[in-house]
Design a protein around this motif. Structure first.
Motif, short mmCIF file in Angstrom:
data_model
loop_
_atom_site.label_atom_id
_atom_site.label_comp_id
_atom_site.label_asym_id
_atom_site.label_seq_id
_atom_site.Cartn_x
_atom_site.Cartn_y
_atom_site.Cartn_z
N LEU A 66 50.73 35.54 8.20
CA LEU A 66 50.48 36.96 8.03
C LEU A 66 49.11 37.20 7.41
CD1 LEU A 66 53.94 37.99 6.46
CD2 LEU A 66 53.26 38.12 8.86
N GLY A 67 48.59 38.39 7.64
CA GLY A 67 47.32 38.80 7.05
C GLY A 67 47.45 40.16 6.39
N ILE A 68 46.76 40.34 5.27
CA ILE A 68 46.73 41.60 4.53
C ILE A 68 45.39 42.27 4.75
CG2 ILE A 68 46.60 42.61 2.21
CD1 ILE A 68 48.66 40.57 1.31
N GLY A 69 45.40 43.60 4.95
CA GLY A 69 44.19 44.39 5.02
C GLY A 69 44.30 45.58 4.09
N CYS A 107 38.20 42.81 1.44
CA CYS A 107 39.43 43.61 1.44
C CYS A 107 40.46 43.11 2.44
CB CYS A 107 39.11 45.08 1.71
SG CYS A 107 38.25 45.86 0.32
N SER A 108 40.53 41.80 2.59
CA SER A 108 41.56 41.19 3.45
C SER A 108 41.94 39.84 2.87
CB SER A 108 41.05 41.04 4.89
OG SER A 108 39.93 40.18 4.94
N TRP A 137 47.88 47.22 4.74
CA TRP A 137 48.37 46.80 6.04
C TRP A 137 48.86 45.36 5.96
CZ3 TRP A 137 47.27 50.25 10.28
CH2 TRP A 137 46.39 51.29 9.97
N LEU A 138 49.93 45.05 6.69
CA LEU A 138 50.44 43.68 6.76
C LEU A 138 50.73 43.37 8.22
CD1 LEU A 138 51.38 41.16 5.18
CD2 LEU A 138 53.66 42.19 5.09
N GLU A 233 35.64 39.66 9.00
CA GLU A 233 35.35 39.85 7.59
C GLU A 233 35.64 41.28 7.16
OE1 GLU A 233 30.52 40.68 7.93
OE2 GLU A 233 31.25 38.69 7.36
N SER A 234 35.92 41.45 5.88
CA SER A 234 36.05 42.77 5.26
C SER A 234 37.10 43.66 5.91
CB SER A 234 34.70 43.50 5.24
OG SER A 234 33.74 42.73 4.57
N ALA A 235 38.23 43.06 6.31
CA ALA A 235 39.34 43.82 6.90
C ALA A 235 38.95 44.59 8.15
CB ALA A 235 39.95 44.78 5.87
#
Length: 245
Positions: A66-69, A107-108, A137-138, A233-235
């Motif tokens: 998973l990734g967070i933004g 920011c990610s 965001w997920l 990069e940077s969400a």
């Protein structure tokens, strides 16, 4: 972040001031948290009182990638430039952490492969007691398979979303991965490309500029399935075409 309770009932909270403290006052609150859906709509967070934090909860499954933004970070006072975030496993041990800056950088977060199934938590805390708002965001990683000579179109449509493409390789083989046609929102962001060995260890990496380029790797050290990981990069959201030769 509290560990899961093992006993039902009333639990005590004890505060021990330092020896130099003669008088103090503060507010105390339990953060029940709000649900953060995987691949769902962003969750809007508003931290209204100085020193407060926020908690997000999501259900994770062992083996998920998973990734967070984080988008739209606005803090008050303006002199405060960032907010921290920490992700905790179901047993309350730290899984990942980072800082999101008001200019959108960092920011990610690419979360490690989830180790267990259960309820994960994210604690958000603006630094220096600031207040502010932001969106979380997920997302699942976008997965695919690379075949030599066949272009693969990758679309990362959510802030913080990453790409994870696999290919089969034989020990001693020479390969090159071309990443072309990179387009990001906002424009001009780069994409980090990593190639991991079958055992998960890093084999090669390069940060790609806006136009993309070719990653030329040394001879493959082992036979097995390799993973090409792509992280804007940077969400940023992004799109690109990957080709393995």
């Amino acid at each position: 972040q509290l560990s899961p309770f093992t006993v039902t009932g009333t639990h005590a909270v004890v505060f021990t001031p330092t020896s130099a403290t003669t008088q103090t006052s503060f507010k105390l609150a339990l953060l029940a948290g709000v649900a953060l859906p995987v691949d769902g709509a962003a969750v809007n967070l508003a931290i209204a009182d100085p020193g407060e934090g926020a908690r997000l909860n999501f259900g994770g499954v062992a083996g998920q990638n998973l990734g967070i933004g984080i988008t739209g970070l606005a803090l008050s006072p303006a002199s405060v430039t960032n907010s921290s975030f920490s992700v905790y496993r179901p047993d309350a041990t730290l899984l990942a952490s980072g800082n999101c800056y008001a200019d959108g950088t960092q920011c990610s977060a690419n979360l490690p492969n989830l180790p267990v199934t259960g309820n994960y938590s994210i604690i958000v805390q603006p630094v220096n007691g600031a207040t502010g708002t932001m969106q979380f965001w997920l997302s699942h990683d976008v997965a695919g398979t690379l075949t030599s000579g066949a272009p693969y179109s990758l679309a990362l449509t959510r802030p913080g979303q990453n790409g994870r493409l696999t290919f089969s390789g034989a020990a001693g083989a020479l390969i090159a991965v071309q990443v072309r046609g990179v387009a990001t929102t906002p424009t001009g962001q780069g994409i980090l490309v990593l190639v991991n060995q079958p055992d998960g260890s890093l084999f090669a990496y390069t940060p790609l500029p806006g136009n993309g380029q070719t990653v030329v790797a040394p001879p493959l050290p082992a036979t097995g399935t390799y993973t090409v990981f792509l992280e804007p990069e940077s969400a940023a959201k992004g799109a690109a075409t990957a080709l393995m030769d």
